[in-house]
Design a protein around this motif. Structure first.
Motif, PDB file in Angstrom:
ATOM      1  N   VAL A  36       1.039  -1.132  -0.114  1.00 51.25           N
ATOM      2  CA  VAL A  36      -0.097   0.021   0.061  1.00 51.25           C
ATOM      3  C   VAL A  36       1.066   1.053   0.003  1.00 51.25           C
ATOM      4  CG1 VAL A  36      -1.821  -1.329   1.136  1.00 51.25           C
ATOM      5  CG2 VAL A  36      -0.102  -0.062   2.562  1.00 51.25           C
ATOM      6  N   SER A  37       0.665   2.426  -0.614  1.00 55.27           N
ATOM      7  CA  SER A  37       1.344   3.709  -0.644  1.00 55.27           C
ATOM      8  C   SER A  37       0.437   4.761  -0.311  1.00 55.27           C
ATOM      9  CB  SER A  37       1.784   3.558  -1.918  1.00 55.27           C
ATOM     10  OG  SER A  37       1.103   3.795  -3.041  1.00 55.27           O
ATOM     11  N   ALA A  38       0.954   5.853   0.157  1.00 52.00           N
ATOM     12  CA  ALA A  38       0.241   7.305   0.221  1.00 52.00           C
ATOM     13  C   ALA A  38       1.369   8.234  -0.350  1.00 52.00           C
ATOM     14  CB  ALA A  38       0.124   7.455   1.717  1.00 52.00           C
ATOM     15  N   SER A  39       0.819   9.322  -1.052  1.00 55.49           N
ATOM     16  CA  SER A  39       1.665  10.071  -1.386  1.00 55.49           C
ATOM     17  C   SER A  39       0.924  11.423  -1.548  1.00 55.49           C
ATOM     18  CB  SER A  39       2.297   9.939  -3.057  1.00 55.49           C
ATOM     19  OG  SER A  39       1.114   9.836  -3.989  1.00 55.49           O
ATOM     20  N   GLY A  40       1.725  12.643  -1.778  1.00 55.03           N
ATOM     21  CA  GLY A  40       1.236  13.854  -1.789  1.00 55.03           C
ATOM     22  C   GLY A  40       2.199  14.985  -2.872  1.00 55.03           C
ATOM     23  N   GLU A  45      -1.272  23.781  -7.561  1.00 56.33           N
ATOM     24  CA  GLU A  45      -2.461  23.336  -6.703  1.00 56.33           C
ATOM     25  C   GLU A  45      -1.762  22.275  -5.924  1.00 56.33           C
ATOM     26  OE1 GLU A  45      -4.856  24.403  -5.254  1.00 56.33           O
ATOM     27  OE2 GLU A  45      -5.540  26.198  -6.274  1.00 56.33           O
ATOM     28  N   TRP A  46      -2.550  21.254  -5.145  1.00 62.20           N
ATOM     29  CA  TRP A  46      -1.909  20.298  -4.516  1.00 62.20           C
ATOM     30  C   TRP A  46      -3.053  19.086  -4.741  1.00 62.20           C
ATOM     31  CZ3 TRP A  46      -4.996  17.966  -0.734  1.00 62.20           C
ATOM     32  CH2 TRP A  46      -5.784  18.710  -0.195  1.00 62.20           C
ATOM     33  N   ASN A  47      -2.452  17.946  -4.503  1.00 60.45           N
ATOM     34  CA  ASN A  47      -3.127  16.603  -4.490  1.00 60.45           C
ATOM     35  C   ASN A  47      -2.659  15.611  -3.567  1.00 60.45           C
ATOM     36  OD1 ASN A  47      -1.409  14.238  -5.981  1.00 60.45           O
ATOM     37  ND2 ASN A  47      -0.740  15.987  -6.601  1.00 60.45           N
ATOM     38  N   ALA A  48      -3.516  14.892  -3.081  1.00 55.93           N
ATOM     39  CA  ALA A  48      -3.024  13.652  -2.306  1.00 55.93           C
ATOM     40  C   ALA A  48      -3.742  12.285  -2.885  1.00 55.93           C
ATOM     41  CB  ALA A  48      -3.661  13.913  -0.998  1.00 55.93           C
ATOM     42  N   ASN A  49      -2.990  11.154  -2.521  1.00 58.06           N
ATOM     43  CA  ASN A  49      -3.187   9.963  -3.189  1.00 58.06           C
ATOM     44  C   ASN A  49      -2.948   8.677  -2.323  1.00 58.06           C
ATOM     45  OD1 ASN A  49      -1.838   7.491  -4.740  1.00 58.06           O
ATOM     46  ND2 ASN A  49      -2.533   8.524  -6.324  1.00 58.06           N
ATOM     47  N   ILE A  50      -3.797   7.677  -2.438  1.00 58.00           N
ATOM     48  CA  ILE A  50      -3.446   6.486  -1.747  1.00 58.00           C
ATOM     49  C   ILE A  50      -3.753   5.298  -2.740  1.00 58.00           C
ATOM     50  CG2 ILE A  50      -4.191   7.195   0.692  1.00 58.00           C
ATOM     51  CD1 ILE A  50      -6.947   5.621   0.161  1.00 58.00           C
ATOM     52  N   SER A  51      -3.255   3.961  -2.704  1.00 51.93           N
ATOM     53  CA  SER A  51      -3.143   3.183  -3.573  1.00 51.93           C
ATOM     54  C   SER A  51      -2.775   1.681  -3.053  1.00 51.93           C
ATOM     55  CB  SER A  51      -2.133   3.366  -4.903  1.00 51.93           C
ATOM     56  OG  SER A  51      -0.848   3.575  -4.496  1.00 51.93           O
ATOM     57  N   VAL A  52      -3.240   0.720  -3.633  1.00 48.33           N
ATOM     58  CA  VAL A  52      -2.907  -0.529  -3.440  1.00 48.33           C
ATOM     59  C   VAL A  52      -2.129  -1.153  -4.559  1.00 48.33           C
ATOM     60  CG1 VAL A  52      -3.620  -2.736  -2.800  1.00 48.33           C
ATOM     61  CG2 VAL A  52      -4.921  -0.773  -1.761  1.00 48.33           C
ATOM     62  N   ARG A  53      -0.918  -1.922  -4.443  1.00 48.82           N
ATOM     63  CA  ARG A  53      -0.440  -2.578  -5.460  1.00 48.82           C
ATOM     64  C   ARG A  53      -0.152  -3.856  -5.262  1.00 48.82           C
ATOM     65  NH1 ARG A  53       2.142   2.796  -4.592  1.00 48.82           N
ATOM     66  NH2 ARG A  53       2.873   3.852  -6.778  1.00 48.82           N
ATOM     67  N   GLY A  99       6.073  10.020  -1.932  1.00 52.97           N
ATOM     68  CA  GLY A  99       5.335   9.018  -1.148  1.00 52.97           C
ATOM     69  C   GLY A  99       6.135   8.090  -0.581  1.00 52.97           C
ATOM     70  N   VAL A 100       5.420   6.937   0.068  1.00 57.64           N
ATOM     71  CA  VAL A 100       6.032   6.137   0.761  1.00 57.64           C
ATOM     72  C   VAL A 100       5.264   4.741   0.488  1.00 57.64           C
ATOM     73  CG1 VAL A 100       4.909   6.383   2.957  1.00 57.64           C
ATOM     74  CG2 VAL A 100       7.192   4.857   2.865  1.00 57.64           C
ATOM     75  N   GLU A 101       6.018   3.710  -0.028  1.00 53.64           N
ATOM     76  CA  GLU A 101       5.218   2.353  -0.443  1.00 53.64           C
ATOM     77  C   GLU A 101       5.638   1.457   0.790  1.00 53.64           C
ATOM     78  OE1 GLU A 101       4.825  -0.947  -3.803  1.00 53.64           O
ATOM     79  OE2 GLU A 101       6.069   0.739  -4.068  1.00 53.64           O
ATOM     80  N   LEU A 102       4.562   0.637   1.240  1.00 52.67           N
ATOM     81  CA  LEU A 102       4.702  -0.238   2.469  1.00 52.67           C
ATOM     82  C   LEU A 102       4.168  -1.585   2.025  1.00 52.67           C
ATOM     83  CD1 LEU A 102       5.321  -0.383   5.554  1.00 52.67           C
ATOM     84  CD2 LEU A 102       2.929  -0.052   5.914  1.00 52.67           C
ATOM     85  N   TYR A 103       5.306  -2.543   2.208  1.00 49.73           N
ATOM     86  CA  TYR A 103       5.050  -4.000   1.694  1.00 49.73           C
ATOM     87  C   TYR A 103       4.544  -4.651   2.775  1.00 49.73           C
ATOM     88  CZ  TYR A 103       8.056  -2.735  -2.178  1.00 49.73           C
ATOM     89  OH  TYR A 103       8.281  -1.945  -3.371  1.00 49.73           O
ATOM     90  N   LEU A 104       3.634  -5.321   2.530  1.00 50.05           N
ATOM     91  CA  LEU A 104       2.616  -6.151   3.705  1.00 50.05           C
ATOM     92  C   LEU A 104       3.234  -7.603   3.715  1.00 50.05           C
ATOM     93  CD1 LEU A 104      -1.054  -5.151   2.416  1.00 50.05           C
ATOM     94  CD2 LEU A 104       0.479  -3.932   4.111  1.00 50.05           C
ATOM     95  N   SER A 105       3.542  -7.910   5.226  1.00 44.56           N
ATOM     96  CA  SER A 105       3.986  -9.376   5.505  1.00 44.56           C
ATOM     97  C   SER A 105       3.420  -9.475   6.852  1.00 44.56           C
ATOM     98  CB  SER A 105       5.562  -9.158   5.663  1.00 44.56           C
ATOM     99  OG  SER A 105       6.003  -8.281   6.611  1.00 44.56           O
TER     100      SER A 105
END
Length: 312
Positions: free
Chosen positions: A33-37, A59-67, A285-291
């Motif tokens: 999962v990740s979050a960025s701006g 302007e600005w934006n914010a984002n979350i995602s699943v990979r 942003g930062v991407e966090l690997y799920l374990s």
């Protein structure tokens, strides 16, 4: 011989302990999962980086995602973004002849998209052997809301329902995200990344402006304005014509007589039907690997009772 035997036993025990500790971090983590701006830059009738020197209007934006890893070099991601964008005439390059329009807009859009990533180095690897730097390119398709606004007498007005150009457009639009990025391995469980993402669209109404001038519909705007602004929908003309040359210098209201004499030849947009609007985002942003052991070994790692290897 005794000393030699003890030395060999010590080395073997050390290698065994290291191997076990190393093996602890040798896991698959196909999901992340990740979050960025970051910043957003709109491109359209009120801004053109390519032709004129107009600085930026960020302007600005914010984002979350699943990979999810789907191949040796590829990932698939689903993301949701909140994207803010705006544009206005005052910074316009004089060579563009757009300054007299005095038009502006802002948008607060929500977007969701499905995107494929292709990486320069393998991503289907154990987390401990993940590359420290990995470049990637991506492309996909998504849907975004489209509700531009403009300020009138201290309030922000939704432009889409007013149909200023007598040309209705949809509340939702198709977008095509494309771009490049770079990831840096922060530790076993996470990456930092920077990403440039340009959204191509199939609309010329991100900013509610498309027609070259109002000559084809100025009579409809005047009818809605009525006499001295007492018509059924006077805001349509107020928002369509903001050029100071066609406003009453005392009241600030549209000068209907001047508009009639000019036959609506008041500059509005480029008038190019094949030119669509778009926008660029630059995100960090930062991407966090799920374990299974991420909470025990990273977030809630016991630092007092047990020492463990750290890979960052």
């Amino acid at each position: 011989m005794k000393r030699l035997t003890l030395l060999v036993v010590f080395i073997l025990m050390g290698e065994s302990a290291f191997s076990q500790s190393f093996y602890r971090y040798r896991f698959d983590a196909p999901w992340s999962v990740s979050a960025s701006g970051g910043l957003t830059q709109y491109f359209g009738e009120l801004y053109s980086l390519w032709r004129y020197n107009e600085g930026i209007q960020p302007e600005w934006n914010a984002n979350i995602s699943v990979r999810k890893v789907v191949g040796t070099y590829t990932k698939l991601r689903w993301e949701v973004s909140h994207v803010r964008m705006s544009g206005q005439d005052p910074p316009a390059d004089p060579r563009s002849f757009r300054s007299p329009r005095d038009l502006h807009f802002r948008a607060r859009n929500w977007e969701t998209s499905l995107i494929g990533e292709i990486h320069l180095k393998p991503v289907k690897v154990y987390n401990i052997t993940r590359n420290f730097i990995n470049f990637y390119a991506f492309g996909g398709v998504g849907v975004s809301t489209n509700n531009p606004q403009a300020e009138l007498n201290g309030r922000w007005v939704d432009l889409r329902p007013l149909q200023l150009e007598n040309n209705p457009y949809n509340k939702h639009i198709i977008v095509f995200p494309t771009g490049i990025g770079m990831k840096y391995k922060a530790n076993v469980w996470s990456d930092f990344f920077i990403e440039l993402n340009y959204r191509w669209t199939l609309t010329d109404y991100l900013d509610d402006i498309s027609a070259f001038n109002i000559s084809e519909f100025y009579m409809d705007l005047i009818r809605d304005y009525g006499f001295n602004g007492n018509g059924p929908n006077p805001d349509r003309l107020r928002l369509a014509v903001r050029n100071p040359d066609f406003l009453n210098s005392v009241t600030g209201e549209p000068d209907v007589q001047k508009i009639l004499e000019n036959r609506g030849r008041i500059r509005r947009g480029s008038g190019l039907n094949e030119r669509y609007d778009g926008y660029l985002t630059v995100n960090f942003g930062v991407e966090l690997y799920l374990s299974n052991d991420i909470f025990d070994n990273w977030i809630f790692r016991n630092r007092v009772n047990e020492k463990r290897f750290r890979f960052w």
